[in-house]
Design a protein around this motif. Structure first.
Motif, short mmCIF file in Angstrom:
data_model
loop_
_atom_site.label_atom_id
_atom_site.label_comp_id
_atom_site.label_asym_id
_atom_site.label_seq_id
_atom_site.Cartn_x
_atom_site.Cartn_y
_atom_site.Cartn_z
N ASP A 97 0.83 -1.21 0.00
CA ASP A 97 0.00 0.00 0.00
C ASP A 97 0.86 1.26 0.00
O ASP A 97 1.93 1.29 0.61
CB ASP A 97 -0.90 0.01 1.25
CG ASP A 97 -1.92 -1.11 1.22
OD1 ASP A 97 -2.21 -1.61 0.12
OD2 ASP A 97 -2.41 -1.48 2.29
N ARG B 182 -2.12 10.69 9.08
CA ARG B 182 -1.85 9.52 8.26
C ARG B 182 -3.15 9.09 7.58
O ARG B 182 -4.21 9.13 8.19
CB ARG B 182 -1.35 8.39 9.15
CG ARG B 182 -0.94 7.16 8.40
CD ARG B 182 0.47 7.31 7.91
NE ARG B 182 0.83 6.29 6.97
CZ ARG B 182 2.07 5.87 6.76
NH1 ARG B 182 3.06 6.40 7.42
NH2 ARG B 182 2.35 4.97 5.87
N ALA C 84 -5.15 6.00 5.48
CA ALA C 84 -5.16 4.60 5.06
C ALA C 84 -5.43 4.59 3.55
O ALA C 84 -6.42 5.15 3.09
CB ALA C 84 -6.24 3.83 5.80
N ARG D 295 -5.34 1.90 1.18
CA ARG D 295 -5.54 0.64 0.45
C ARG D 295 -6.51 0.82 -0.72
O ARG D 295 -6.25 0.39 -1.82
CB ARG D 295 -6.04 -0.45 1.39
CG ARG D 295 -6.41 -1.72 0.65
CD ARG D 295 -6.33 -2.92 1.52
NE ARG D 295 -4.95 -3.26 1.82
CZ ARG D 295 -4.60 -4.31 2.56
NH1 ARG D 295 -5.53 -5.08 3.07
NH2 ARG D 295 -3.33 -4.57 2.78
N ASN D 296 -7.65 1.45 -0.46
CA ASN D 296 -8.63 1.59 -1.52
C ASN D 296 -8.37 2.87 -2.31
O ASN D 296 -8.43 3.96 -1.77
CB ASN D 296 -10.04 1.62 -0.93
CG ASN D 296 -11.07 1.41 -2.02
OD1 ASN D 296 -11.02 2.06 -3.05
ND2 ASN D 296 -11.99 0.50 -1.79
N ALA E 189 2.90 0.05 7.87
CA ALA E 189 3.66 1.28 8.16
C ALA E 189 3.26 1.88 9.50
O ALA E 189 2.08 1.84 9.88
CB ALA E 189 3.42 2.29 7.05
N VAL F 252 -0.80 1.59 10.12
CA VAL F 252 -1.76 1.39 9.03
C VAL F 252 -1.83 -0.09 8.71
O VAL F 252 -0.82 -0.71 8.37
CB VAL F 252 -1.34 2.15 7.75
CG1 VAL F 252 -2.44 2.09 6.70
CG2 VAL F 252 -0.98 3.59 8.06
N GLY G 66 -4.09 -2.05 6.20
CA GLY G 66 -5.15 -2.00 5.18
C GLY G 66 -5.95 -0.72 5.29
O GLY G 66 -5.39 0.38 5.26
N ASN G 67 -7.24 -0.85 5.46
CA ASN G 67 -8.11 0.32 5.61
C ASN G 67 -8.29 0.73 7.06
O ASN G 67 -9.17 1.53 7.38
CB ASN G 67 -9.48 0.04 5.00
CG ASN G 67 -9.46 0.19 3.48
OD1 ASN G 67 -8.62 0.91 2.93
ND2 ASN G 67 -10.36 -0.49 2.82
N THR G 68 -7.46 0.16 7.94
CA THR G 68 -7.62 0.43 9.37
C THR G 68 -6.42 1.21 9.90
O THR G 68 -5.28 0.91 9.56
CB THR G 68 -7.74 -0.90 10.15
OG1 THR G 68 -8.79 -1.66 9.56
CG2 THR G 68 -8.05 -0.68 11.61
N LEU G 69 -6.70 2.20 10.72
CA LEU G 69 -5.65 2.94 11.42
C LEU G 69 -5.73 2.58 12.89
O LEU G 69 -6.81 2.66 13.49
CB LEU G 69 -5.83 4.45 11.26
CG LEU G 69 -5.69 5.05 9.86
CD1 LEU G 69 -6.05 6.53 9.88
CD2 LEU G 69 -4.27 4.88 9.33
N LYS H 99 -4.24 3.55 16.63
CA LYS H 99 -3.59 4.73 17.22
C LYS H 99 -3.36 4.55 18.71
O LYS H 99 -4.22 3.99 19.40
CB LYS H 99 -4.47 5.96 16.99
CG LYS H 99 -4.84 6.18 15.54
CD LYS H 99 -5.95 7.20 15.42
CE LYS H 99 -6.35 7.35 13.97
NZ LYS H 99 -7.34 8.41 13.77
N THR I 214 -14.81 2.43 2.15
CA THR I 214 -14.77 3.34 1.01
C THR I 214 -15.94 3.06 0.07
O THR I 214 -16.41 1.93 -0.05
CB THR I 214 -13.44 3.23 0.25
OG1 THR I 214 -13.16 1.87 0.04
CG2 THR I 214 -12.31 3.86 1.02
#
Lengths: 250, 409
Positions: free
Chosen positions: A94, A109, A111, A113-114, B209, B256, B258-261, B263, B292
């Motif tokens: 990613d 930051r 995300a 991916r999409n 990351a 990070v 995928g689509n998840t952060l 913290k 998304t």
């Protein structure tokens, strides 16, 4: 005898045919070698009723083998002036993305991916705005040779290999002489025609072709967005440090 | 010949770039549920002006904030919320791998969405809506060295500012009418005693990351406490704010996946010189998952955050006396981004206090009209603790709607 002639004819056709992959490779090559680019960008959003909105940005790109680095600064509308978007593109994972919000002095930051989501409410997705990279697609078979307005073109088909892509197929029309992309039809996850991008105003700067205008038409909502590059310079001597996270707060 | 330096100065000023931006906004708040003696509504005019001067690697920045409260202008029941503040006036020079900065400025540290517990460099303006972020600039110098993926900084802060409060009729003056707030900050040492910060931050180039930051601090703490000069029995009393010294370690990180952060913010403070304040820790954990193209181009982010605060010594101030709201609290909420040309979004959620049976609910909507007018609306409801003397208990049950229109230039 007839079958022999047919065999010879087929062999000649195959020898002169060009594969979808080769067309993509040559297209990539003619647009590569700029090292870095600095430009002003204008984004014109047109809704189904024909009303226009204009967005201005400053853009810096560093060309890299493993994936480009880019920094975009929003200049308008006024409430987002100074907002910056830093992206490190990666071929095998990613992308790294950060957003700087000047009102809060905050680096956030993202995300990433999409990539299929809309960029700033435009008809471009994040995926559309990243530089063309042949490794991100799968290719099969040969390109179709067609003539459009008296010009010989290759019609090529490519399939994004990322499962997070918003597209199942892209059909590109490439000038057979210059190998510049003139048009791309994007097919959505239901394999229906979703958007068409028309590429124009190409300029040759220091032996590298650079795009001047892309107009993206969304066939499903009748909106379109035009991206115009202005005052672009390349080979400016930008370095990795010009894309360090520190530049977000500058 | 003597004119030459002036000519050079004028020429360089003309060649340098000035950039001006800011806004003028009008805010109206209506308090649907509020104590009877306090104002039921409020109107505020705000202006911000930021001027940036840059020439090569040098930048100078000035930021001015001004506010006019309608009661201060038209009524005898003044809220005392009118001010002009110079929050930033600093110069910065960027070298190839280093940077030096000196002057008054505002910083941000943190990763979470609802409350950034490590973001204590600048004091918060207490004359304003407590649900808004409105920081006051402080004098400091900074030297930073940049590595390939990180930043090492030494910062020395030279100023602890007084925090003024609004006057009693304003709904967000939390104390009873007979409590008189003295806004001169009290401290054992001089308020100009330097506070030293050493920070290291960076990003990893790993499969998942991580953005990380570690801050070591010696000097004045961002947490403050209050003392009264007499018991609260209905007679006039004075309230004073105190600052004290600490050794503190803070960290904030985002991963990070995928689509998840994911913290984390954590801090630990070792109090040096105050008999009333215990060593303490504060922890914040957060997760944000984004769906998304949830509906059309819209994204929907699901956010959950948990906060925990604890003191380590008995007989000293606890979270209640320190008015620390996020001591054992859970936030559950969401952010719906329309991804339209107007940058519209809806953010909402609930903060649930797991100790004191206290809840705070809110929903915020923002959009843009004709590319020049920013519109912000919110609704908030607070159900305070019935028997514990929390900050929300002092505020009382609270319900408000607000509308803010801002012209940006």
């Amino acid at each position: 005898m007839i079958s022999k002639l047919l065999m010879i004819g087929l062999s000649i056709t195959t020898a002169f045919a060009i594969s979808n992959f080769e067309v993509a490779k040559k297209s990539d090559e003619v647009m590569s070698g700029y090292r870095d680019a600095v430009s002003q960008m204008q984004m014109i959003l047109v809704n189904a009723g024909g009303q226009q909105r204009v967005r201005d940005m400053k853009m810096k790109v560093l060309e890299r083998d493993g994936g480009d680095k880019s920094l975009m600064e929003f200049l308008s509308p006024s409430d987002v002036k100074g907002t910056k978007f830093l992206s490190y593109e990666h071929a095998n994972k990613d992308d790294d993305q950060w957003l700087y919000l000047p009102a809060l002095k905050r680096v956030k930051r993202i995300a990433s991916r999409n990539k299929s989501g809309s960029f700033m409410g435009s008809e471009f997705s994040y995926e559309d705005l990243t530089a063309f990279n042949i490794e991100k697609y799968d290719y099969e078979g040969n390109a179709k040779e067609i003539t459009v307005e008296g010009k010989k073109m290759y019609q090529t088909v490519r399939t994004p290999n990322s499962k997070n892509s918003g597209y199942t197929k892209q059909v590109a029309l490439v000038d057979a002489k210059t190998f510049l992309t003139m048009k791309v039809d994007y097919y959505d996850r239901k394999s229906e025609l979703f958007k068409t991008a028309v590429f124009s105003d190409y300029k040759k700067v220091e032996d590298v072709w650079r795009i001047g205008t892309i107009t993206m038409k969304n066939h499903q909502n009748d909106k379109k967005t035009t991206l115009v590059w202005k005052n672009e310079t390349i080979k400016n001597g930008l370095k990795e440090s010009d894309f360090h996270k520190r530049v977000l707060k500058k | 010949m003597r004119r030459l330096p002036w000519l050079l100065l004028l020429t360089s000023a003309l060649l340098a770039e000035f950039d001006i931006k800011g806004f003028v906004s009008l805010e109206s708040q209506v308090y649907l549920t509020h104590p009877s003696q306090k104002h039921g509504q409020n109107f505020t005019l705000q202006q911000q002006l930021e001027i940036t001067y840059s020439e090569g690697d040098f930048e100078a920045i000035g930021l001015l904030n001004a506010q006019q409260d309608a009661y201060d202008l038209f009524s005898n029941e003044e809220n005392e919320r009118t001010f002009i503040r110079l929050d930033e006036l600093y110069g910065r020079y960027n070298f190839e791998n280093d940077m030096v900065m000196a002057g008054r400025n505002i910083r941000f540290w943190g990763a979470l969405e609802v409350r950034n517990i490590v973001d204590g460099f600048n004091p918060q303006e207490m004359r304003n809506d407590p649900f808004e972020t409105d920081k006051m600039g402080v004098m400091n110098v900074q030297y930073s060295h940049y590595t390939e993926s990180g930043e090492l900084s030494i910062i020395v802060k030279f100023e602890e500012r007084d925090q003024k409060m609004a006057a009693f009729p304003y709904v967000y003056y939390f104390f009873p009418t007979f409590v008189n707030y003295e806004d001169t900050l009290q401290s054992e040492s001089s308020r100009y005693r330097p506070t030293l910060y050493l920070s290291y931050s960076g990003s990893t180039d790993t499969e998942y990351a991580v953005d990380y930051a570690l801050i070591l601090q010696h000097g004045y703490d961002s947490q403050r406490y209050f003392t009264l000069d007499a018991p609260l029995v209905g007679i006039p009393v004075n309230l004073e704010q105190h600052a004290y010294l600490v050794n503190k370690i803070s960290t904030y990180n985002t991963m990070v996946v995928g689509n998840t952060l994911l913290k984390v913010e954590v801090l630990y403070a070792d109090v040096i010189d105050d008999p009333n304040i215990s060593d303490y820790m504060h922890l914040g954990l957060g997760v944000e998952y984004t769906l998304t193209q949830f509906i059309g181009d819209a994204n929907f982010g699901l956010i959950a955050e948990y906060y925990y605060y604890d003191t380590f010594e008995s007989g000293k101030y606890t979270d209640l006396e320190l008015f620390e709201i996020f001591q054992n609290d859970l936030f559950i909420g969401g952010r719906y981004s329309f991804n339209d040309a107007d940058g519209s979004s809806i953010i909402g959620g609930a903060v649930l206090d797991l100790d004191y049976d206290e809840q705070s609910y809110y929903v915020e909507y923002e959009t843009r009209i004709a590319d020049i007018l920013k519109v912000y609306m919110d609704y908030r409801y607070i159900e305070p603790s019935k028997d514990m003397l929390t900050a929300f208990h002092l505020l009382g049950r609270h319900q408000r709607v607000s509308l803010n229109l801002a012209y940006h230039f």
